[in-house]
Motif scaffolding. Structure first.
Motif, short mmCIF file in Angstrom:
data_model
loop_
_atom_site.label_atom_id
_atom_site.label_comp_id
_atom_site.label_asym_id
_atom_site.label_seq_id
_atom_site.Cartn_x
_atom_site.Cartn_y
_atom_site.Cartn_z
N ALA A 27 0.81 -1.12 -0.10
CA ALA A 27 -0.02 0.12 0.05
C ALA A 27 0.80 1.22 0.02
N LEU A 28 1.98 1.35 0.73
CA LEU A 28 2.69 2.30 0.83
C LEU A 28 3.60 2.62 -0.50
N ASN A 29 4.02 1.71 -0.83
CA ASN A 29 4.69 1.50 -2.39
C ASN A 29 3.84 1.66 -3.54
N GLY A 30 2.62 1.60 -3.29
CA GLY A 30 1.56 1.80 -4.58
C GLY A 30 0.54 2.73 -4.33
N ALA A 31 -0.65 2.27 -3.69
CA ALA A 31 -1.95 3.10 -3.48
C ALA A 31 -1.69 4.47 -2.79
N PHE A 32 -0.65 4.56 -1.99
CA PHE A 32 -0.28 5.76 -1.38
C PHE A 32 0.44 6.72 -2.22
N LYS A 33 0.97 6.15 -3.11
CA LYS A 33 1.76 7.24 -4.02
C LYS A 33 1.06 8.17 -4.77
N GLN A 34 1.45 9.40 -4.85
CA GLN A 34 0.59 10.50 -5.50
C GLN A 34 -0.76 10.35 -5.42
N ALA A 35 -1.22 9.89 -4.19
CA ALA A 35 -2.65 9.75 -3.75
C ALA A 35 -3.11 11.26 -3.59
N THR A 36 -4.48 11.52 -3.66
CA THR A 36 -5.05 12.80 -3.09
C THR A 36 -5.39 12.57 -2.00
N LEU A 37 -5.96 13.92 -1.30
CA LEU A 37 -6.46 13.78 0.03
C LEU A 37 -7.75 12.58 0.02
N ILE A 38 -8.37 12.44 -1.11
CA ILE A 38 -9.46 11.54 -1.08
C ILE A 38 -9.15 10.14 -1.22
N SER A 39 -8.26 10.09 -2.16
CA SER A 39 -7.68 8.60 -2.61
C SER A 39 -7.02 8.07 -1.68
N ILE A 40 -6.48 8.82 -0.66
CA ILE A 40 -5.74 8.08 0.41
C ILE A 40 -6.60 6.81 1.08
N SER A 41 -7.94 7.08 1.02
CA SER A 41 -8.69 6.23 1.64
C SER A 41 -8.83 4.92 1.04
N ILE A 42 -8.37 4.70 -0.32
CA ILE A 42 -8.26 3.45 -0.98
C ILE A 42 -7.87 2.33 -0.30
N PRO A 43 -6.47 2.43 0.02
CA PRO A 43 -5.67 1.41 0.59
C PRO A 43 -6.44 1.31 1.98
N VAL A 44 -6.96 2.21 2.75
CA VAL A 44 -7.68 1.96 4.25
C VAL A 44 -9.04 1.06 3.95
N LEU A 45 -9.61 1.45 2.78
CA LEU A 45 -10.93 0.81 2.34
C LEU A 45 -10.56 -0.71 1.81
#
Length: 316
Positions: free
Chosen positions: A230-248
């Motif tokens: 998640a750190l090396n993928g989903a969180f990279k260049q994530a917006t304030l909203i899309s940070i929720s993607i790995p959390v979900l």
């Protein structure tokens, strides 16, 4: 096709090696013995996590390139997580509880190794101005360590029923794979495929009634790698909203265990004290059987994952 090869490569290794580890575990008496809190009536082999690790490691060194600092540090940190988990499991075979602080110290050290490798939560993109906001270094460090520790812990705490932790890990890994593909992140997609292959290969022997358990070694390892992906993928260049993607993607174990922590904290109980507060215990006490509980929680996990993919497709 490379992802498919990686998935089946790891799946076959784990699927093939677990029967051997079952025999070794029984021979060494490395088993989880029945207690009042546990549902199984006979000793169950506890070396499943070793099989998951071996399968993932074989896939990692075969498919992930280049062999650089990040590559080596991930292996070193993963070995530490596995070893402290094996020690924890060994204490269980003796009917004892391994102290929290040595285990937590090793987990923190392993997370620091990952941070040192360059896998870091640097910041996020402002969805309105599209400006990338870089967080202060101290905050980067704290958030990175907390995320890795958090995911490692919630997957471990979810390992309280046959097939549950493996199912949730496979669902989360599949979601992170889709996210990595959409973002064009080859390494994260590859690691996600390895995780899913290892989890599904193990589930053949861990579904109810389980023939073998992954133990703390396996559950902590799966959570640790999912946190890294998640750190090396989903969180990279994530917006304030899309940070929720790995959390979900990890929504069920995260939200369930946040509830458990809050409940224990409000009662003045130690956070790491084992109890029957997790969702699988509550569903079981409501009258569902183990297969129904795992199916229900897995369905919840899929719903959270689909919601995360919707957010990804909206590109917010």
């Amino acid at each position: 096709m490379n992802y498919a090869f990686a998935f089946f490569f790891v799946f076959i290794i784990v699927y093939s090696i677990i029967p051997l580890l079952k025999r070794v575990s029984l021979k060494l008496n490395f088993v989880d013995k029945p207690t009042d809190r546990k549902k199984h009536s006979e000793p169950i082999p506890l070396l499943g996590g070793v099989g998951i690790f071996i399968g993932f490691l074989c896939g990692y060194v075969t498919f992930v390139r280049p062999i650089n600092r990040e590559f080596i540090f991930v292996i070193i940190a993963s070995v530490l997580i596995l070893l402290i988990g094996i020690v924890d499991d060994w204490f269980k075979t003796l009917g004892k509880e391994f102290p929290v602080w040595p285990r937590l110290s090793v987990h923190i050290f392993a997370a620091v190794i990952i941070y040192s490798s360059g896998i870091v939560f640097y910041g996020f993109t402002n969805p309105f101005t599209h400006q990338y906001i870089v967080l202060p270094v101290f905050l980067q460090f704290v958030l990175t360590i907390m995320w890795i520790l958090g995911v490692t812990t919630v997957i471990n705490w979810s390992d309280g029923m046959d097939g549950l932790a493996g199912s949730l890990s496979a669902i989360a890994g599949s979601t992170l794979f889709v996210v990595a593909l959409a973002k064009g992140q080859h390494d994260s997609a590859l690691m996600s495929a390895l995780i899913v292959g290892a989890a599904l290969g193990f589930l053949r022997y861990n579904k109810h009634p389980a023939q073998i358990f992954m133990g703390d070694s396996g559950a902590n390892f799966l959570g640790f790698i999912l946190g890294i992906v998640a750190l090396n993928g989903a969180f990279k260049q994530a917006t304030l909203i899309s940070i929720s993607i790995p959390v979900l993607a990890l929504g069920v174990p995260i939200f369930d265990n946040l509830f458990v922590v809050f409940k224990r904290f409000s009662k003045g109980e130690p956070i790491y004290k084992a109890d029957a507060g997790q969702i699988h215990h509550r569903l079981l006490s409501s009258g569902l059987n183990q297969k129904q509980v795992v199916a229900f929680i897995s369905l919840m996990g899929i719903c959270f994952s689909l919601l995360s993919i919707v957010i990804l497709l909206l590109k917010v």
